[in-house]
Design an enzyme around this catalytic site. Structure first.
Site, short mmCIF file in Angstrom:
data_model
loop_
_atom_site.label_atom_id
_atom_site.label_comp_id
_atom_site.label_asym_id
_atom_site.label_seq_id
_atom_site.Cartn_x
_atom_site.Cartn_y
_atom_site.Cartn_z
N CYS A 134 0.84 -1.20 0.00
CA CYS A 134 0.00 0.00 0.00
C CYS A 134 0.87 1.25 0.00
O CYS A 134 1.43 1.63 1.03
CB CYS A 134 -0.93 0.00 1.21
SG CYS A 134 -1.98 1.45 1.33
N CYS A 137 -0.47 4.05 2.22
CA CYS A 137 -0.21 3.81 3.65
C CYS A 137 1.24 4.08 4.02
O CYS A 137 1.52 4.68 5.06
CB CYS A 137 -0.53 2.36 4.01
SG CYS A 137 -2.16 1.78 3.52
N ASP A 138 2.17 3.61 3.19
CA ASP A 138 3.57 3.54 3.61
C ASP A 138 4.54 4.38 2.78
O ASP A 138 5.72 4.47 3.11
CB ASP A 138 4.05 2.08 3.56
CG ASP A 138 3.24 1.17 4.46
OD1 ASP A 138 2.82 1.65 5.53
OD2 ASP A 138 3.02 0.00 4.10
#
Length: 308
Positions: A134, A137-138
């Site tokens: 992701c 997300c990261d």
């Protein structure tokens, strides 16, 4: 013995826990069923930086806070992997692998999805330490570094483009000689000076010491092996919903996702779906929480209609 509740929630991730909060606060009897610890994929995330109210929060800490909130009005929690749901009209019968049976007027499915894995050495070892599924997300953890994206579909290229805002270079590794992404997305990628492409190639190993340092790659046409240095590996070879137990209900699409209306209702009255298991575009904690709130309220309204 069959245990009776107003609402059975399958899955105790952020969507399921929020649904439990709303439904129990409406004075409904609620039980959440999960095959593991509450929190779902949040427990595998070290730092969460895109949940409102927190500049940064540890995934396990947010899971604990959500759980305490979701159970404050009496919602219960039980272990067990759901094997089947039987639709008996006004009630549903939920069976788990623990031999337990739960009868409820409403069932909310929040079992989530999981990213397909490459299945190569180092992938599991470096998950959360350079291996990610992701970019949203990261991606922020890889500012100013070189990263690799594995895949050639819409998700891979869109996330690769997103990463160019953060990384120094994004190398896309694809097993074929052309992308599967929509042409407009491909055009943007090919025009981006930060994106490079490695064709007809498969990642054979994720390499690192403590954290990822790169990947070993094999050209499936020439047989040549090579090594690409990278601090982050973003894998997009597909996502699959965790819905096998619900195949007999007739609520799944051809890929196994659960389509719902805007109120989280499926084709079967009294069965709702929330979070990553739904057929939708953005799968994040924030969207899961929104789904859960809607479903919890809808459970109350559905039961009220049954009682009228």
């Amino acid at each position: 013995m069959t245990k009776q509740y107003d609402v059975v929630i399958i899955g105790a991730g952020p969507a399921g826990m929020t649904a439990a909060l709303y439904a129990s606060r409406a004075n409904l009897s609620v039980v959440m069923l999960d095959r593991g610890i509450y929190g779902g994929q949040m427990n595998n995330t070290a730092d969460i930086e895109n949940f409102p109210g927190f500049k940064s929060v540890l995934g396990p800490d947010l899971s604990k806070d959500m759980y305490e909130s979701s159970t404050q009005f009496g919602a219960e929690y039980a272990y067990g992997s759901v094997e089947s749901i039987r639709d008996d009209g006004a009630t549903k019968l939920v069976k788990t692998d623990m031999g337990d049976e739960f009868e409820a007027k409403v069932v909310i499915i929040g079992t989530g999805s999981e990213y397909k894995k490459l299945g190569v050495p180092g992938e599991e070892d470096f998950s959360g330490r350079g291996v990610s599924y992701c970019a949203v997300c990261d991606g922020a953890f890889f500012k100013g570094t070189d990263v690799v994206v594995v895949g050639g579909g819409d998700s891979a290229i869109e996330e690769g483009l997103y990463l160019t805002q953060l990384a120094s270079k994004v190398t896309v590794i694809h097993r074929r000689d052309q992308l599967r992404a929509q042409k407009i997305i491909q055009d943007r990628a090919f025009a981006n000076p930060k994106m490079e492409f490695v064709w007809n190639s498969n990642v054979t190993e994720v390499v690192g010491e403590g954290k990822v340092t790169g990947v070993k790659v094999n050209n499936n046409q020439t047989g040549e092996d090579s090594f690409i240095e990278a601090a982050g590996i973003f894998i997009y070879v597909g996502v699959k919903p965790m819905t096998a137990a619900f195949a007999d209900l007739g609520i799944l699409d051809e890929q196994g996702w659960i389509p719902t209306d805007d109120h989280m209702h499926t084709k079967v009255p009294g069965i709702l779906a929330v979070g990553d298991v739904r057929k939708k575009d953005l799968r994040q904690i924030t969207t899961a929480v929104g789904d859960g709130g809607v479903a919890g309220q809808q459970a109350y309204e559905y039961i009220q209609a049954l009682n009228d």
